[in-house]
Motif scaffolding. Structure first.
Motif, PDB file in Angstrom:
ATOM      1  N   ALA A 215       0.401  -0.949   0.066  1.00 38.08           N
ATOM      2  CA  ALA A 215      -0.028   0.216   0.050  1.00 38.08           C
ATOM      3  C   ALA A 215       0.889   0.929  -0.058  1.00 38.08           C
ATOM      4  O   ALA A 215       0.175   2.558  -0.608  1.00 38.08           O
ATOM      5  CB  ALA A 215      -0.727   0.076   2.032  1.00 38.08           C
ATOM      6  N   VAL A 216       2.215   1.136   0.919  1.00 38.29           N
ATOM      7  CA  VAL A 216       3.318   2.805   0.677  1.00 38.29           C
ATOM      8  C   VAL A 216       3.404   2.260  -0.479  1.00 38.29           C
ATOM      9  O   VAL A 216       3.045   3.882  -1.701  1.00 38.29           O
ATOM     10  CB  VAL A 216       4.007   2.227   1.736  1.00 38.29           C
ATOM     11  CG1 VAL A 216       4.875   3.289   1.475  1.00 38.29           C
ATOM     12  CG2 VAL A 216       3.649   2.460   3.352  1.00 38.29           C
ATOM     13  N   LEU A 217       4.302   1.502  -1.304  1.00 35.30           N
ATOM     14  CA  LEU A 217       4.207   1.798  -2.723  1.00 35.30           C
ATOM     15  C   LEU A 217       3.539   2.319  -3.441  1.00 35.30           C
ATOM     16  O   LEU A 217       3.634   2.718  -4.748  1.00 35.30           O
ATOM     17  CB  LEU A 217       5.218   0.120  -3.420  1.00 35.30           C
ATOM     18  CG  LEU A 217       6.551  -0.055  -2.663  1.00 35.30           C
ATOM     19  CD1 LEU A 217       6.160  -1.556  -2.683  1.00 35.30           C
ATOM     20  CD2 LEU A 217       7.064   0.873  -3.304  1.00 35.30           C
ATOM     21  N   LYS A 218       2.338   1.597  -3.713  1.00 33.42           N
ATOM     22  CA  LYS A 218       0.986   2.206  -4.681  1.00 33.42           C
ATOM     23  C   LYS A 218       0.424   3.768  -3.965  1.00 33.42           C
ATOM     24  O   LYS A 218       1.150   4.723  -5.139  1.00 33.42           O
ATOM     25  CB  LYS A 218      -0.330   1.456  -3.966  1.00 33.42           C
ATOM     26  CG  LYS A 218      -1.619   1.744  -5.185  1.00 33.42           C
ATOM     27  CD  LYS A 218      -2.270   0.995  -4.716  1.00 33.42           C
ATOM     28  CE  LYS A 218      -3.735   1.647  -5.366  1.00 33.42           C
ATOM     29  NZ  LYS A 218      -4.746   0.633  -5.217  1.00 33.42           N
ATOM     30  N   ALA A 219       0.727   4.173  -2.980  1.00 34.25           N
ATOM     31  CA  ALA A 219       1.193   5.529  -2.542  1.00 34.25           C
ATOM     32  C   ALA A 219       1.839   6.665  -2.108  1.00 34.25           C
ATOM     33  O   ALA A 219       1.853   7.900  -3.457  1.00 34.25           O
ATOM     34  CB  ALA A 219       0.802   5.434  -1.420  1.00 34.25           C
TER      35      ALA A 219
END
Length: 368
Positions: A215-219
């Motif tokens: 999720a951090v990478l997606k953000a």
């Protein structure tokens, strides 16, 4: 030489698969080998291997193995017994003492002693510690799968005899398994990078942290895809978390597979998000497949396997943002395959078998 390799349970886990691989490798060296298994998980079948005699005792736990193992030792008269896991090691040593078995006994410890033994009187772990103290003299060798674990045993017991011998990871079947086809469009070239993770879907594997890292990478706008291979009690929870993080198009949990290597050999990076390990076989398997690893610096094993970061990227435990940073580094600067191969060499089957025989004082020749 007549050899017994014994494990309490056959399941898809590091210990059971390592014992199976070890037994198969000993057969390849020309030995007469029995693989003795306490029980086999209902949905599994132990793969046949040419020359390997598989003995299943169909007992639910270690305690219930006492008389079956006693009878086996009296009837089969193995010259060497290789046991794994402390509860079973203690039982095998006790049986060897009481039965008068002349077999050389090597017990391999696979879990941190801090999680196995206790100083709290009259608890189960305290009783196990007393039993192990009483029977250790009968062991011809006690081994650990990592150097860190050897140091921990020195904190738990007075002058323990434990030495480090790694599991066999690279064997004769590995290359063939890597080359098996993968019928999965995610692993076709020309798409977003694919990460793989593997293990029991259980709390200590840290898959919650890994999903948060995706999720951090997606953000950050970094589009990656993640496949988590394995099965376990947290499946429903993890599936719900994938949905809650809006990662359904980015994360998949396809379940159990008998061959993780074919996926590893076609992925872009491997991620180990564990909170605790013994020595993670799967990390070495990923390296063997030429896959750059990202691993939490958890006790024990990852730092030792990756040699302080030479063979992969170490990140803090329980830190999704740090895990995301490690994944980005691995994708930007993968470790060269020839360097990864250097890190896998201590886990090659002939190296491991030779070390076992040295520790036991056996001068068996190793087949070419």
């Amino acid at each position: 030489m007549k050899i017994c390799v014994i494990t309490p349970r056959y399941m898809i886990s590091g210990v059971a698969l390592a014992q199976y691989r070890f037994a198969r490798a000993l057969v390849g060296q020309g030995h007469d080998v029995d693989l003795v298994i306490g029980r086999v998980d209902p949905h599994l079948t132990v793969p046949p291997a040419p020359g390997l005699n598989i003995v299943t005792l169909n007992k639910p736990n270690v305690r219930s193995l006492f008389f079956p193992v006693w009878r086996y030792l009296r009837a089969a008269k193995p010259e060497v017994v290789f046991s794994a896991e402390d509860h079973l090691n203690a039982l095998v040593l006790l049986i060897a003492i009481l039965s008068g078995s002349k077999a050389k006994i090597s017990g391999s410890c696979r879990v941190r002693p801090f999680d196995t033994y206790s100083n709290v009187p009259f608890t189960k772990r305290w009783f196990l510690k007393q039993v192990m103290r009483a029977v250790t003299w009968r062991a011809d060798a006690l081994t650990c799968v990592s150097k860190d674990m050897v140091e921990q045993y020195r904190q738990v017991f007075d002058a323990p005899p434990h030495v480090c011998i790694y599991n066999i990871i690279q064997d004769k079947s590995s290359t063939q398994r890597m080359r098996e086809p993968v019928d999965d469009p995610w692993f076709e070239a020309g798409q977003d990078p694919v990460l793989v993770a593997a293990g029991t879907l259980a709390p200590w594997k840290g898959f919650d942290d890994l999903l948060d890292a995706i999720a951090v990478l997606k953000a950050r706008g970094r589009m990656v895809r993640l496949t988590i291979l394995g099965e376990g009690p947290l499946r429903t929870h993890l599936e719900e978390k994938v949905v809650s993080l809006a990662l359904s198009d980015r994360v998949r949990l396809p379940g159990f597979t008998t061959n993780t290597l074919k996926y590893f050999s076609r992925a872009d990076a491997f991620v180990l998000s564990s909170h605790v390990e013994g020595l993670p076989n799967v990390l070495v398997e990923a390296m063997m497949c030429g896959l750059t690893p990202v691993a939490t610096d958890c006790p024990t094993g990852p730092r030792e396997v990756l040699q302080d970061g030479r063979y992969g990227y170490l990140v803090p435990v329980r830190d999704p943002a740090g895990l995301a940073d490690g994944i980005e580094r691995a994708l930007a600067a993968p470790i060269p395959p020839e360097v990864l191969a250097e890190g896998v060499a201590p886990f090659e089957e002939q190296t491991v078998i030779r070390r076992h025989f040295e520790v036991l004082g056996l001068a068996e020749p190793i087949a070419a």
